[in-house]
Scaffold this motif. Structure first.
Motif, PDB file in Angstrom:
ATOM      1  N   ALA A 151      16.300 -77.422  98.884  1.00 43.96           N
ATOM      2  CA  ALA A 151      15.171 -76.515  99.123  1.00 43.96           C
ATOM      3  C   ALA A 151      15.647 -75.068  99.084  1.00 43.96           C
ATOM      4  O   ALA A 151      14.954 -74.168  98.592  1.00 43.96           O
ATOM      5  CB  ALA A 151      14.524 -76.828 100.466  1.00 43.96           C
ATOM      6  N   ARG A 152      16.845 -74.831  99.583  1.00 39.94           N
ATOM      7  CA  ARG A 152      17.391 -73.474  99.627  1.00 39.94           C
ATOM      8  C   ARG A 152      18.021 -73.060  98.297  1.00 39.94           C
ATOM      9  O   ARG A 152      17.906 -71.899  97.880  1.00 39.94           O
ATOM     10  CB  ARG A 152      18.434 -73.378 100.743  1.00 39.94           C
ATOM     11  CG  ARG A 152      18.930 -71.962 101.006  1.00 39.94           C
ATOM     12  CD  ARG A 152      19.890 -71.916 102.187  1.00 39.94           C
ATOM     13  NE  ARG A 152      20.254 -70.557 102.530  1.00 39.94           N
ATOM     14  CZ  ARG A 152      19.606 -69.782 103.382  1.00 39.94           C
ATOM     15  NH1 ARG A 152      18.521 -70.255 103.990  1.00 39.94           N
ATOM     16  NH2 ARG A 152      19.988 -68.553 103.634  1.00 39.94           N
ATOM     17  N   HIS A 153      18.677 -74.004  97.622  1.00 37.13           N
ATOM     18  CA  HIS A 153      19.479 -73.628  96.454  1.00 37.13           C
ATOM     19  C   HIS A 153      19.028 -74.295  95.150  1.00 37.13           C
ATOM     20  O   HIS A 153      19.687 -74.117  94.120  1.00 37.13           O
ATOM     21  CB  HIS A 153      20.945 -73.996  96.705  1.00 37.13           C
ATOM     22  CG  HIS A 153      21.547 -73.327  97.894  1.00 37.13           C
ATOM     23  ND1 HIS A 153      21.674 -71.954  97.989  1.00 37.13           N
ATOM     24  CD2 HIS A 153      22.046 -73.838  99.057  1.00 37.13           C
ATOM     25  CE1 HIS A 153      22.238 -71.638  99.153  1.00 37.13           C
ATOM     26  NE2 HIS A 153      22.469 -72.768  99.816  1.00 37.13           N
ATOM     27  N   GLY A 154      17.949 -75.058  95.186  1.00 37.19           N
ATOM     28  CA  GLY A 154      17.564 -75.827  94.010  1.00 37.19           C
ATOM     29  C   GLY A 154      17.308 -74.986  92.771  1.00 37.19           C
ATOM     30  O   GLY A 154      17.747 -75.339  91.670  1.00 37.19           O
ATOM     31  N   ALA A 155      16.603 -73.878  92.912  1.00 40.20           N
ATOM     32  CA  ALA A 155      16.309 -73.043  91.743  1.00 40.20           C
ATOM     33  C   ALA A 155      17.594 -72.530  91.113  1.00 40.20           C
ATOM     34  O   ALA A 155      17.753 -72.549  89.885  1.00 40.20           O
ATOM     35  CB  ALA A 155      15.403 -71.886  92.148  1.00 40.20           C
ATOM     36  N   GLU A 156      18.521 -72.083  91.939  1.00 37.08           N
ATOM     37  CA  GLU A 156      19.796 -71.587  91.429  1.00 37.08           C
ATOM     38  C   GLU A 156      20.615 -72.711  90.817  1.00 37.08           C
ATOM     39  O   GLU A 156      21.259 -72.519  89.766  1.00 37.08           O
ATOM     40  CB  GLU A 156      20.562 -70.927  92.583  1.00 37.08           C
ATOM     41  CG  GLU A 156      21.861 -70.275  92.173  1.00 37.08           C
ATOM     42  CD  GLU A 156      22.567 -69.660  93.371  1.00 37.08           C
ATOM     43  OE1 GLU A 156      22.616 -68.415  93.449  1.00 37.08           O
ATOM     44  OE2 GLU A 156      23.056 -70.430  94.234  1.00 37.08           O
ATOM     45  N   PHE A 157      20.613 -73.874  91.455  1.00 35.95           N
ATOM     46  CA  PHE A 157      21.327 -75.041  90.928  1.00 35.95           C
ATOM     47  C   PHE A 157      20.851 -75.356  89.518  1.00 35.95           C
ATOM     48  O   PHE A 157      21.653 -75.630  88.612  1.00 35.95           O
ATOM     49  CB  PHE A 157      21.104 -76.232  91.865  1.00 35.95           C
ATOM     50  CG  PHE A 157      21.757 -77.511  91.440  1.00 35.95           C
ATOM     51  CD1 PHE A 157      23.060 -77.795  91.816  1.00 35.95           C
ATOM     52  CD2 PHE A 157      21.065 -78.447  90.682  1.00 35.95           C
ATOM     53  CE1 PHE A 157      23.658 -78.993  91.438  1.00 35.95           C
ATOM     54  CE2 PHE A 157      21.649 -79.642  90.289  1.00 35.95           C
ATOM     55  CZ  PHE A 157      22.955 -79.912  90.676  1.00 35.95           C
ATOM     56  N   LEU A 158      19.541 -75.315  89.305  1.00 35.88           N
ATOM     57  CA  LEU A 158      18.989 -75.627  87.991  1.00 35.88           C
ATOM     58  C   LEU A 158      19.319 -74.556  86.960  1.00 35.88           C
ATOM     59  O   LEU A 158      19.384 -74.843  85.761  1.00 35.88           O
ATOM     60  CB  LEU A 158      17.478 -75.806  88.099  1.00 35.88           C
ATOM     61  CG  LEU A 158      17.009 -77.030  88.898  1.00 35.88           C
ATOM     62  CD1 LEU A 158      15.510 -76.946  89.140  1.00 35.88           C
ATOM     63  CD2 LEU A 158      17.370 -78.326  88.197  1.00 35.88           C
ATOM     64  N   GLU A 159      19.491 -73.315  87.411  1.00 34.59           N
ATOM     65  CA  GLU A 159      19.867 -72.242  86.488  1.00 34.59           C
ATOM     66  C   GLU A 159      21.305 -72.383  86.009  1.00 34.59           C
ATOM     67  O   GLU A 159      21.666 -71.862  84.950  1.00 34.59           O
ATOM     68  CB  GLU A 159      19.705 -70.883  87.171  1.00 34.59           C
ATOM     69  CG  GLU A 159      18.265 -70.475  87.427  1.00 34.59           C
ATOM     70  CD  GLU A 159      18.179 -69.203  88.267  1.00 34.59           C
ATOM     71  OE1 GLU A 159      19.231 -68.736  88.752  1.00 34.59           O
ATOM     72  OE2 GLU A 159      17.067 -68.691  88.453  1.00 34.59           O
ATOM     73  N   CYS A 160      22.138 -73.057  86.783  1.00 34.39           N
ATOM     74  CA  CYS A 160      23.551 -73.197  86.437  1.00 34.39           C
ATOM     75  C   CYS A 160      23.729 -74.214  85.310  1.00 34.39           C
ATOM     76  O   CYS A 160      23.028 -75.222  85.249  1.00 34.39           O
ATOM     77  CB  CYS A 160      24.356 -73.625  87.661  1.00 34.39           C
ATOM     78  SG  CYS A 160      24.444 -72.349  88.937  1.00 34.39           S
ATOM     79  N   ALA A 161      24.684 -73.936  84.427  1.00 33.02           N
ATOM     80  CA  ALA A 161      24.920 -74.799  83.271  1.00 33.02           C
ATOM     81  C   ALA A 161      26.065 -75.755  83.561  1.00 33.02           C
ATOM     82  O   ALA A 161      27.106 -75.349  84.094  1.00 33.02           O
ATOM     83  CB  ALA A 161      25.258 -73.950  82.046  1.00 33.02           C
ATOM     84  N   PRO A 162      25.908 -77.038  83.218  1.00 31.89           N
ATOM     85  CA  PRO A 162      27.011 -77.990  83.406  1.00 31.89           C
ATOM     86  C   PRO A 162      28.206 -77.630  82.534  1.00 31.89           C
ATOM     87  O   PRO A 162      28.044 -77.099  81.420  1.00 31.89           O
ATOM     88  CB  PRO A 162      26.402 -79.331  82.983  1.00 31.89           C
ATOM     89  CG  PRO A 162      24.931 -79.126  82.975  1.00 31.89           C
ATOM     90  CD  PRO A 162      24.705 -77.676  82.680  1.00 31.89           C
TER      91      PRO A 162
END
Length: 654
Positions: free
Chosen positions: A421-432
């Motif tokens: 909930a806190r970091h999901g948007a940023e997590f999705l922006e990050c590239a594997p």
């Protein structure tokens, strides 16, 4: 709350989010406890969106009566009241009206009156031998024949059911944010062999219609197939075993379009503007080619990909791990059913939250955009007409117990939900961190599914590639070569491709240009010598596999996945401890070596920024394996550790 689904990602009120949800089967519980259980999901688990099936057989047991959505015939049918409670409690809902739902419900949730044995006007679903497909639900009675999805009678009644849901449930002020259509294919059949269905009259009619669309006229079809059919009615699909490659590939392509057509028709019947998802079951190892041939999300239009997990404990079973990762990587979309509650029905390892936490993080690390706690609440009190095979509680070990109080799993779900909930948007922006890719050439999947090891295939090379990459400790990407662009390929140092006798000329030119620009094309099998029409075309020169070099895991038995932000100094590291590991795990990070101490079979997700540790969740206890450690993470001399054996959670610096 409003949800859109963009490229497989849930965008909630305009913000991309990792969608963490929990399932609550209201129809299995006393309506008097609905509000209490929903409140527990919200307050104890930190969940803002619940999912629920709407069993057709429960709401419309009588074919001559309209569906009951208000509880007029039984209180547990008051789905409108259930949704009103969700709205009052501030919970969004993903509604799942089937028409087939599985969910351990008799006949998979279909009403008995659509069974072809009950009413011959319903066309049976047939396999390659002409035998009807059956659904055995464990109720003690004989397995029931399934209706063909495109048979006129079933198509009409299923359409009426879904239309009723759209007109009577999805009207006015309701909290439904999205819909899920079908279940794991059509009848939990997404991973079955291509010979399992659909050889019914309606299925064969669909196949012949597709051939007309692909080839234009019968002469062109005859030339491509080396046949001499005089009428479209003479055209027969392959029924297993060796055959002409074009015929095998076409039957695989037909399965993909058949699934897309069923999804389209059912979605259209609901008549809703809400986003629609599906939940594919992962492939089996034996039927990997069948699954790859059938599952083509690129054909589904506005319907979004999702998947489930019911294939084994991935921390202990390499095959389960491979199937799970492939399902997560096939297309962006959420994990719509992760087992958080069933130990007796599936595997005793699920009695502990560590197993489900490990798998939830693996799904997200491998490409999922959300995860579902299935199910979040123990229920009891349903009638034998709904489920005659299982005794309560259902399930046996969820995060919210039979009395509505949180179990030991609840804090783990809350930590998972809170972190994303806190970091999901940023997590999705990050590239594997994926330097290498596997290129799916899906015509070979249809051939491999039907011809077996004697012909080209897609599944065997993909599984070998997965095992090679995992052994070296590297993540990877999947590409659909028929849809890929030059820019897609340019992102990778190498692309491994299944080999065979032919390949689309466009695909060969794409790969040849990629190789000319410095990329490495690794062929698993023969270099193709012809294009899709059988004309000479040999543009590919195989290159040896690349030297993968060391992976991120320095010591310990674990898998590690790194995601890095393209613009900011932020990274997410997921570490998944394999069953049997009893010591620390060392992992290479962008900031140097990190050491993790977690439970046997446990897992961790870490946010790294500015050269230091940020928020994190580490599973330090796995009661099923008898492992309890003081969870700890150390990076550059800085350690975060629990005071004693236990899980380690830090969110918002606390």
């Amino acid at each position: 709350m409003v949800i859109e689904v963009r490229d497989g990602v849930a965008v909630v009120d305009g913000v991309p989010r990792v969608l963490v949800t929990a399932d609550y089967p209201y129809y299995r519980d006393d309506p008097e406890v609905w509000a209490d259980r929903l409140r527990a999901v919200r307050d104890e688990l930190g969940i803002e969106v619940v999912t629920c099936y709407l069993p057709w057989r429960h709401h419309q047991p009588d074919p001559g009566a309209a569906p009951d959505f208000t509880g007029a015939t039984h209180p547990s049918r008051d789905v409108l009241g259930f949704l009103a409670l969700c709205r009052e409690l501030g919970l969004g809902v993903v509604a799942k009206p089937g028409p087939f739902i599985h969910a351990e419900v008799n006949y998979g949730g279909l009403p008995d009156w659509v069974c072809p044995e009950h009413d011959p006007s319903f066309e049976p679903l047939l396999d390659a031998r002409g035998e009807p497909a059956r659904w055995a639900d464990g109720s003690g009675g004989p397995a029931k024949v399934l209706p063909s999805p495109l048979g006129p009678a079933f198509l009409d009644r299923a359409g009426q059911w879904l239309s009723a849901v759209g007109k009577e449930v999805l009207t006015g002020e309701h909290p439904v944010l999205a819909l899920q259509i079908a279940n794991e294919g059509v009848y939990t059949s997404g991973a079955l062999p291509l010979t399992a269905y659909d050889y019914s009259p309606s299925g064969l009619a669909f196949f012949r219609d597709r051939l007309r669309a692909w080839y234009g006229d019968l002469d062109a079809c005859n030339r491509a197939h080396g046949a001499a059919w005089r009428d479209w009615s003479q055209v027969e699909p392959p029924r297993g075993g060796p055959g002409a490659p074009r015929a095998l590939a076409d039957w695989g392509r037909c399965h993909a379009e058949y699934l897309a057509e069923v999804y389209r028709v059912w979605t259209q019947a609901v008549g809703s503007a809400l986003p629609v998802l599906v939940n594919l079951n992962p492939p089996t190892v034996a039927e990997l080619d069948d699954w790859l041939a059938r599952v083509r999300p690129e054909l589904w239009g506005e319907i979004s990909y999702g998947f489930t997990n019911w294939m084994g404990v991935v921390s202990a079973d390499p095959h389960a791990h491979a199937r799970y990762v492939i399902a997560a990587k096939r297309a962006p979309g959420p994990n719509l059913e992760e087992n958080w509650g069933f130990s007796r029905l599936y595997d005793p390892a699920y009695a502990d939250a560590a197993t489900s936490f490990h798998q939830s993080l693996l799904a997200l690390a491998a490409g999922a955009t959300g995860v579902n706690v299935y199910t979040g609440v123990a229920t009891s009190g349903w009638s034998p007409d709904l489920d005659a095979a299982h005794a309560g509680p259902y399930p046996d070990c969820p995060p919210i117990g039979p009395d509505g109080t949180p179990t030991g799993k609840a804090p783990v779900v809350r930590a998972l939900a809170g972190f994303f909930a806190r970091h999901g948007a940023e997590f999705l922006e990050c590239a594997p961190a994926t330097e290498h890719a596997f290129g799916l050439y899906l015509p070979y999947a249809g051939i491999g599914a039907l011809a077996g090891p004697d012909g080209p295939g897609c599944g065997r090379p993909l599984l070998a590639f997965h095992e090679r990459m995992r052994a070296a400790g590297h993540d990877y990407a999947l590409l659909d070569l028929e849809r890929a662009s030059a820019a897609d390929l340019a992102a990778f140092a190498s692309v491994t491709v299944p080999g065979g006798p032919f390949m689309h000329a466009r695909v060969q030119r794409l790969l040849a240009a990629y190789a000319a620009a410095g990329g490495r094309v690794v062929l698993d099998g023969l270099a193709p010598q012809a294009d899709e029409h059988g004309e000479p075309c040999a543009l590919l020169a195989p290159a040896p596999p690349p030297d993968l070099g060391p992976g991120p895991v320095l010591y310990g038995d674990a898998d590690a996945y790194l995601r890095s932000h393209p613009e900011r100094d932020v990274h997410y590291l997921t570490v998944l401890v394999r069953t049997g590991n009893r010591g620390p795990v060392g992992v290479r990070t962008p900031y140097g070596e990190a050491e993790l101490i977690a439970a046997d079979g446990g897992a961790a997700v870490l946010r790294l920024t500015g050269g230091a540790l940020g928020d994190l969740v580490v599973k330090g206890v796995n009661g099923y394996l008898g492992s309890a450690v003081a969870a700890r993470v150390t990076l550059n001399g800085e350690s975060v550790v629990t005071a004693g054996p236990g899980d380690l959670v830090m969110i918002g610096g606390v």
